[in-house]
Motif scaffolding. Sequence first.
Motif, short mmCIF file in Angstrom:
data_model
loop_
_atom_site.label_atom_id
_atom_site.label_comp_id
_atom_site.label_asym_id
_atom_site.label_seq_id
_atom_site.Cartn_x
_atom_site.Cartn_y
_atom_site.Cartn_z
N ALA A 106 -22.51 -8.45 -58.29
CA ALA A 106 -21.89 -9.57 -57.57
C ALA A 106 -22.08 -9.39 -56.07
N ARG A 107 -21.96 -8.15 -55.63
CA ARG A 107 -22.13 -7.95 -54.19
C ARG A 107 -23.56 -8.21 -53.76
N ALA A 108 -24.51 -7.72 -54.56
CA ALA A 108 -25.91 -7.96 -54.21
C ALA A 108 -26.18 -9.46 -54.15
N ALA A 109 -25.63 -10.19 -55.13
CA ALA A 109 -25.85 -11.64 -55.15
C ALA A 109 -25.25 -12.29 -53.92
N LEU A 110 -24.05 -11.88 -53.57
CA LEU A 110 -23.38 -12.49 -52.42
C LEU A 110 -24.13 -12.20 -51.14
N THR A 111 -24.52 -10.95 -50.96
CA THR A 111 -25.18 -10.62 -49.70
C THR A 111 -26.54 -11.28 -49.61
N VAL A 165 -20.08 -18.77 -55.37
CA VAL A 165 -19.24 -17.74 -54.78
C VAL A 165 -17.79 -18.09 -55.06
N SER A 166 -17.34 -19.22 -54.52
CA SER A 166 -15.97 -19.60 -54.81
C SER A 166 -15.87 -20.96 -55.48
N GLY A 167 -17.01 -21.57 -55.70
CA GLY A 167 -16.97 -22.89 -56.31
C GLY A 167 -16.65 -22.80 -57.79
N ASP A 168 -15.95 -23.79 -58.31
CA ASP A 168 -15.64 -23.82 -59.73
C ASP A 168 -16.82 -24.37 -60.52
N ILE A 169 -16.88 -24.00 -61.76
CA ILE A 169 -17.97 -24.46 -62.62
C ILE A 169 -17.37 -25.12 -63.85
N PRO A 212 -30.07 -23.02 -75.11
CA PRO A 212 -30.31 -21.77 -75.82
C PRO A 212 -29.87 -20.55 -75.01
N ALA A 213 -29.83 -20.66 -73.71
CA ALA A 213 -29.41 -19.52 -72.90
C ALA A 213 -28.60 -20.02 -71.73
N LEU A 214 -27.48 -19.36 -71.48
CA LEU A 214 -26.59 -19.77 -70.41
C LEU A 214 -26.15 -18.55 -69.63
N GLN A 215 -26.31 -18.63 -68.32
CA GLN A 215 -25.84 -17.52 -67.51
C GLN A 215 -25.04 -18.07 -66.34
N LEU A 216 -23.79 -17.67 -66.26
CA LEU A 216 -22.94 -18.15 -65.18
C LEU A 216 -22.41 -16.96 -64.39
N GLN A 217 -22.37 -17.13 -63.10
CA GLN A 217 -21.88 -16.04 -62.27
C GLN A 217 -21.04 -16.59 -61.15
N THR A 218 -19.92 -15.97 -60.88
CA THR A 218 -19.13 -16.41 -59.75
C THR A 218 -18.35 -15.24 -59.21
N VAL A 219 -17.86 -15.38 -58.02
CA VAL A 219 -16.97 -14.36 -57.51
C VAL A 219 -15.53 -14.84 -57.76
N SER A 220 -15.15 -15.91 -57.10
CA SER A 220 -13.76 -16.33 -57.25
C SER A 220 -13.59 -17.74 -57.77
N GLY A 249 -12.40 -14.96 -60.50
CA GLY A 249 -12.19 -16.29 -61.08
C GLY A 249 -11.92 -16.18 -62.57
N ASP A 250 -11.30 -17.20 -63.13
CA ASP A 250 -11.01 -17.19 -64.56
C ASP A 250 -12.16 -17.77 -65.35
N ILE A 251 -12.29 -17.31 -66.56
CA ILE A 251 -13.32 -17.84 -67.46
C ILE A 251 -12.62 -18.48 -68.64
N ASP A 252 -12.99 -19.72 -68.91
CA ASP A 252 -12.37 -20.44 -70.01
C ASP A 252 -13.51 -20.95 -70.89
N PHE A 253 -13.71 -20.30 -72.01
CA PHE A 253 -14.86 -20.63 -72.84
C PHE A 253 -14.38 -21.28 -74.12
#
Lengths: 201, 278, 308
Positions: free
Chosen positions: B263-268, C173-177, C184-192, C212-216
Amino acid sequence: MSGIDALAAAPEAGIGGAGAEAEDPVAGLVDQARRGSEAAFERLYRLHASQAYGLCLRLTGDRTEAEALTQEVFVRMWRKLDTYEGRGPLGAWLRSLAVHLLIDNRRRAARGPRLDADDGAMARASIPPRRVEETLDLERAIARLPRGARLAFVLHDVEGYRHQEIAEQLGVATGTVKAQLHRARRLLRAALAPPGEVSAR
Amino acid sequence: MNHDPARDLLQDYLDAALDEARALDVEAHLRECPACRDELEALRALLRAAAALPRRVEPPRDLWPEIAARALGRASGAAAASGAGSERPAPPASALAPQGPRGLAGARRGAQRAWSKWRQAWGEWRRIGAEWRQAWRGLWPVFAGTVAVLVILLSSIFRQQEQEYLMAAPTIADLLAAECSEPERVLAAYEVAGAGARSDAARLAGESPDPAGTDGAESGALSSVLAENLAIIDRAITDARRAYEANPDSPQLIRLLAAAYRARAALTSRAAETAARS
Amino acid sequence: MARRSGLETALAALLALSLAAAGAAAQQEIDRTFPLAPDGRFVLRGLLAGSVTVTGWDRPEVHVTGLLERMIEDVVIDAQPERVEIELEYRRGKSGHRDEDTRLEIRLPRAARVSIATVSARIGASGVDGDVNLSTISGGIDLSGRPKSLVLESVSGSIDFEGEAQGIEIQTVSGDIELRAAAPALQLQTVSGDMEIRGGPLPRVRCQSVSGDIDFGAPFAPSGNYEFTSHSGDVLLVVTEGTDAAFDLSTFSGDIDAGAFAKAGEGARKTRRGRPGMGRENRFTLGGGSAEVSATTFSGDLILERGD
């Protein structure tokens, strides 16, 4: 701060912890709450409850929803205290939690109209037609605004946030915030004007 | 300015959102239009009333018991009955919550206990910090190359357009845990990569130039979002690392720590991108 | 149209000149059309604030219309038969009071590959079937349709997608999704930011969050593989009737609330102290256990809910 709390909190000063809590009791409470102190949590609640409830009440326009939202805000505060950076007062952070939760709840409840939906119905007043002899006071008029307009109005004209801040909070464009704000003011003017005066455009 | 356009602009005028030329036009119109003057005054009155609304409203009943119940878990008596027992394990001893007998003597003992606990913790931290600094110095020359590769690999992952990678590959942590018999060395490399990238990002985020000179507010808001989230990530890394060191055999803790580093690498790298973009 | 970009650049320069000449008199309108191969590339760069809406259509053309705010000084267009690239350049200096927004409407061949980057402008897209790559800092992204591959990035803007894709990758980073999708493939990443996923089928999912919370809430597909990782955010999984999956839940210091599932599942163990390190864990299997679901948090809670 009571004697015992002050005594217990004092050792922290040496570690570069919340040594400043003499000046800012909330910071000290926040630190304690982070470490799991339920007493500190309750104190924080007591200090901020009416601020939070006031905002929630205006944002939701409904007493029951406001109570539920207020509770969620503090539960969330407890869980997410580690994300509160300390920049800016806790109250402001709680306010943004409240707005965030409100938006979230709507999404969970139903994929209803989005905040920034450009509904053509915008122009038509959504406030129920007044009886000639009734005069809504401001609070009730705000409560009856459509949601997007109400959020923009409460956050901008009551709480004092700027367009940009509100836009970020709500995840919409600044233009949307402005449009909703203007709509809110027009509708309120129409709802509060004595009969026979201005009509909503 | 004619009546209709002026009327449309009254709210903007009130919010001081018009440029000078427009504002003057509106004022000129106001001078000769009583209807608009009334409208403006009515709007002003509305805003005054709104700003004067009481911000604090006492909740009609005490909400604390329900808040406490939800946030702090059910009271211990009920937990046994609820089966799934989702009682929160006690967080690390709240050394600051007053314990033991009240009264000054009890308070002093409590404070002394708290103080010695803190001194222990502090000593612990300093030792860990020293150990890491040593390890880092030792590892740095060896991993300079690995670090570069990792950083590139990580940032390319997140810009990956080809979905084959996504569909076929396990997570980075899996890859690393499986292929690297010494996960701690790899994680140390992450740390090195992160340390460098972090100071870059802070610098970039801090001085990200105003894209068109128009919105100091916007780039300021961006910097603060990035800084805030970097802090969240760094706290997560600290927590996860501490836990991992106490339990180096736990694959989940490796996964959590690696996820935080990712996450840090992605953010930076995102911070660097946005600074570069402007 | 010309094959050489030189001609187009000259035309673009003309366009830029004409915009400058219009000056502060009126908000600038744009209305341009360029040919573009059905699977060509479309790129829009440099849009700061406002909104851009992209719609796919059946013509081999890009049609750009809308209003440009006064701070846009230049619209540089590089149009080739296989690729149309538009870059907006803004005037330097204070805009004073911004009382207008840029609004762009773009129609393009539905199979085109679309790439748009904005700062705070909202991006909307629908009916695009090609590869879609959208990036924003604080604008929202609102997408629907069936793009081929989807790569969405945001810092604080929120992201919303409804539809299908052959692969989805979203990072904030802080945006909601918010997703209601199949891929077939899903990758989600967030900080907050918080994430909410519904829809399906989603046989392979990786969600990672820090706070951030994950609601699947999509069904767990047979033989699917699901990995949820969060530090302090909560992970909420909705489990429907007939789910056929092996669950591996663990948290360092959070709570696990697997309720009835933990009791009903095969090999279920009541929530208890986990393996060394992890404070709580719960592993159990529902049905034949063909899907693999693993959720790990540091201090976030893990919650399983019944769904329908």
